[in-house]
Design a protein around this motif. Structure first.
Motif, short mmCIF file in Angstrom:
data_model
loop_
_atom_site.label_atom_id
_atom_site.label_comp_id
_atom_site.label_asym_id
_atom_site.label_seq_id
_atom_site.Cartn_x
_atom_site.Cartn_y
_atom_site.Cartn_z
N UNK A 205 0.83 -1.21 0.00
CA UNK A 205 0.00 0.00 0.00
C UNK A 205 0.86 1.26 0.00
N UNK A 206 1.89 1.27 0.85
CA UNK A 206 2.76 2.44 0.92
C UNK A 206 3.59 2.62 -0.35
N UNK A 207 3.97 1.51 -0.99
CA UNK A 207 4.70 1.64 -2.26
C UNK A 207 3.83 2.32 -3.31
N UNK A 208 2.55 1.87 -3.38
CA UNK A 208 1.64 2.51 -4.33
C UNK A 208 1.41 3.98 -3.95
N UNK A 209 1.28 4.23 -2.64
CA UNK A 209 1.08 5.60 -2.18
C UNK A 209 2.31 6.47 -2.49
N UNK A 210 3.51 5.87 -2.34
CA UNK A 210 4.73 6.63 -2.64
C UNK A 210 4.78 7.02 -4.11
N UNK A 211 4.41 6.08 -4.98
CA UNK A 211 4.41 6.38 -6.41
C UNK A 211 3.44 7.52 -6.72
N UNK A 212 2.24 7.43 -6.12
CA UNK A 212 1.25 8.48 -6.35
C UNK A 212 1.76 9.83 -5.84
N UNK A 213 2.37 9.84 -4.63
CA UNK A 213 2.87 11.08 -4.06
C UNK A 213 4.02 11.65 -4.88
N UNK A 214 4.92 10.77 -5.37
CA UNK A 214 6.04 11.24 -6.20
C UNK A 214 5.52 11.85 -7.50
N UNK A 215 4.56 11.15 -8.12
CA UNK A 215 3.98 11.70 -9.35
C UNK A 215 3.29 13.04 -9.09
N UNK A 216 2.59 13.10 -7.95
CA UNK A 216 1.95 14.36 -7.59
C UNK A 216 2.98 15.46 -7.36
N UNK A 217 4.09 15.11 -6.71
CA UNK A 217 5.16 16.09 -6.48
C UNK A 217 5.77 16.55 -7.79
N UNK A 218 6.01 15.60 -8.70
CA UNK A 218 6.55 15.97 -10.02
C UNK A 218 5.60 16.94 -10.72
N UNK A 219 4.32 16.63 -10.66
CA UNK A 219 3.32 17.49 -11.30
C UNK A 219 3.35 18.89 -10.68
N UNK A 220 3.38 18.94 -9.34
CA UNK A 220 3.35 20.24 -8.67
C UNK A 220 4.62 21.04 -8.96
N UNK A 221 5.78 20.36 -8.91
CA UNK A 221 7.04 21.07 -9.16
C UNK A 221 7.12 21.55 -10.60
N UNK A 222 6.72 20.65 -11.52
CA UNK A 222 6.82 21.00 -12.94
C UNK A 222 5.94 22.19 -13.30
N UNK A 223 4.69 22.12 -12.87
CA UNK A 223 3.76 23.18 -13.24
C UNK A 223 3.83 24.36 -12.27
N UNK A 224 4.25 24.10 -11.03
CA UNK A 224 4.37 25.20 -10.09
C UNK A 224 5.53 26.13 -10.43
N UNK A 225 6.60 25.56 -11.01
CA UNK A 225 7.77 26.37 -11.38
C UNK A 225 7.77 26.75 -12.85
N UNK A 226 6.70 26.43 -13.57
CA UNK A 226 6.64 26.78 -14.99
C UNK A 226 6.79 28.28 -15.23
N UNK A 227 6.20 29.16 -14.39
CA UNK A 227 6.41 30.60 -14.61
C UNK A 227 7.88 31.01 -14.53
#
Length: 475
Positions: free
Chosen positions: A186-208
């Motif tokens: 469960x935590x492995x799946x959760x880690x993958x989801x959180x990492x993907x979410x972090x990538x999304x936030x960092x990528x689009x949050x720093x786009x400006x």
């Protein structure tokens, strides 16, 4: 003169910040999930042990009740546990009642023990709990780990007993292990989801920030003049201050040009008066000397004012000039100036060539070279413009490996020896006083090219005369 080296352009700050944020966020996610997993596994193990202990305590109370009713017929004593595993030999589930007040201990045990005995927690140093029992882990008859609970019972005149019940602890371990597997998945799946979410936030949050970085690169290369577009509230002040800095830089350069022009007029007018007065007294030795020194002063003033004027120009950000129209305009002008000598000027220019600087600067540099070639040519002047990409040269504002312009001016005149080439590059040096000029043309070209991070070299032209090769930053 070799091109002046500048510092290497630093890597993108936006991407570096994005990388650090991603690594930091990922590390925190892993640490938090790891700590949470350890805590949950420990809590579940404790819960499993408590459930197992409740089961052992139930059997223990039943045995204590049987021990406390000695009037019960022997065939009925210890028969009310209701657990078949106590009857199965070496099953891992055992009970044992030991009388401890006699000379020789009287031991009664479940059939599952056969002729084995359970180790006593009292002998291992386990202390009684508030409930009057001892509980812990021991090694069983078959080497398995047992969870055992024991309770001393004092019946007064009827004797003292030690009642023990043990169960196979593999049930606890297996349940905990299964829980750990499920928890890990469960935590492995959760880690993958959180990492993907972090990538999304960092990528689009720093786009400006990435957009600002790209826009500044466009300004520096001349593709844009200001930061355009809408930015988030947190980034908008940075964009405004950057645009204000660009505007301030342009204003400073324009003011510098104005002051230089005013100074030029202020100095040239008195010098012209002195020259006129001295020229009117041509027979006077003093006037001749004044006239001579005035010409030297005029040349010196012209040179230093020109240097002051051109020094400010390369500081303007984002100015780009197409080379082909400049060369074509110079060709027409020079042909008119030297039409009485029949000089033919051939031009071969790359239409994609662009100079990273102002038009009047490249006009002045190339104009000096072409004019000098026309003065010394017999019949022909050849101008060629080449674009060299990824040359690896470091130029002002261009970084390393940017495109470079190579402007070659050849004439079919007598040419120059190596010593003469070194001499004419010096300020005010002239090899032939019969030709018009102050001797400042090549010196100005050298100075202006150096300010842009370029260079001027003199050599022998394939058509027989002098070759002047001007290297400048391109786009």
């Amino acid at each position: 003169m070799e091109p002046r080296q500048t510092q290497r352009e630093p890597p993108s700050r936006a991407s570096s910040l994005a990388t650090r944020l991603f690594v930091s966020a990922t590390a925190w996610v892993v640490v938090i999930l790891l700590i949470t997993g350890i805590v949950l596994s420990s809590v579940y193990r404790s819960a499993s042990e408590r459930a197992f202990d409740r089961r052992l305590n139930l059997y223990l109370r039943t045995l204590v009740a049987d021990v406390a009713t000695p009037d019960e017929p022997p065939d009925k004593q210890m028969q009310s546990l209701g657990e078949p595993l106590f009857e199965l030999p070496l099953s891992g589930w055992y009970w044992q009642v030991t009388r401890t007040d006699g000379d020789k201990p009287d031991i009664r045990a479940s059939r599952s023990l056969w002729d084995k005995k359970l180790p006593r927690l009292e002998e291992q140093g386990n202390e009684l709990t508030a409930a009057g029992i001892r509980i812990g882990y021991v090694e069983g008859p078959e080497g398995q780990t047992l969870r055992i609970v024991e309770r001393p019972v004092d019946l007064g005149a009827d004797g003292k007993f030690l009642v023990m019940v043990a169960g196979d602890a593999s049930e606890i371990f297996e349940e905990t292990r299964a829980f750990d597997y499920y928890l890990g998945g469960t935590f492995a799946a959760l880690s993958i989801v959180l990492v993907l979410t972090t990538i999304f936030q960092v990528r689009f949050g720093l786009a400006p920030l990435k957009r600002i970085s790209d826009s500044i690169a466009d300004i520096r290369s001349g593709r844009a003049e200001r930061l355009e577009g809408e930015f988030p509230v947190e980034i908008a002040p940075l964009a405004r201050e950057t645009n204000a800095l660009i505007d301030a830089n342009r204003e400073i350069v324009e003011r510098s040009r104005t002051h230089v022009g005013n100074l030029a007029h202020a100095i040239k007018t008195p010098l012209s008066v002195i020259v006129n007065e001295a020229s009117a007294r041509s027979g006077d030795a003093f006037a001749t000397k004044v006239l001579e020194q005035t010409h030297v002063m005029r040349d010196q003033v012209a040179h230093h004012l020109e240097r002051a004027r051109i020094a400010a120009r390369p500081t303007i950000i984002g100015t780009v000039t197409e080379i082909a129209p400049v060369i074509d305009a110079l060709r027409r002008t020079m042909e008119k100036i030297h039409r009485d000598r029949g000089i033919m000027i051939d031009v071969e220019a790359d239409t994609s060539a662009k100079f990273r600087g102002e038009r009047q600067d490249v006009e002045e540099m190339v104009g000096n070279l072409v004019d000098n070639a026309c003065k010394w040519a017999e019949q022909r002047v050849f101008v060629e413009v080449l674009v060299e990409r990824g040359s690896g040269s470091a130029t002002r504002g261009g970084g390393e490996g940017g495109p470079m312009l190579r402007i070659i001016v050849d004439d079919d005149g007598r040419g120059l020896s190596p010593d003469e080439r070194a001499k004419v590059s010096r300020r005010g040096a002239r090899l032939d006083e019969s030709k018009p000029g102050s001797g400042l043309g090549l010196s100005i070209v050298v100075d202006l090219a150096a300010l842009y991070g370029g260079s001027l070299t003199l050599g022998t032209a394939p058509i027989g005369g002098l070759r002047a090769e001007l290297v400048l930053p391109g786009v």
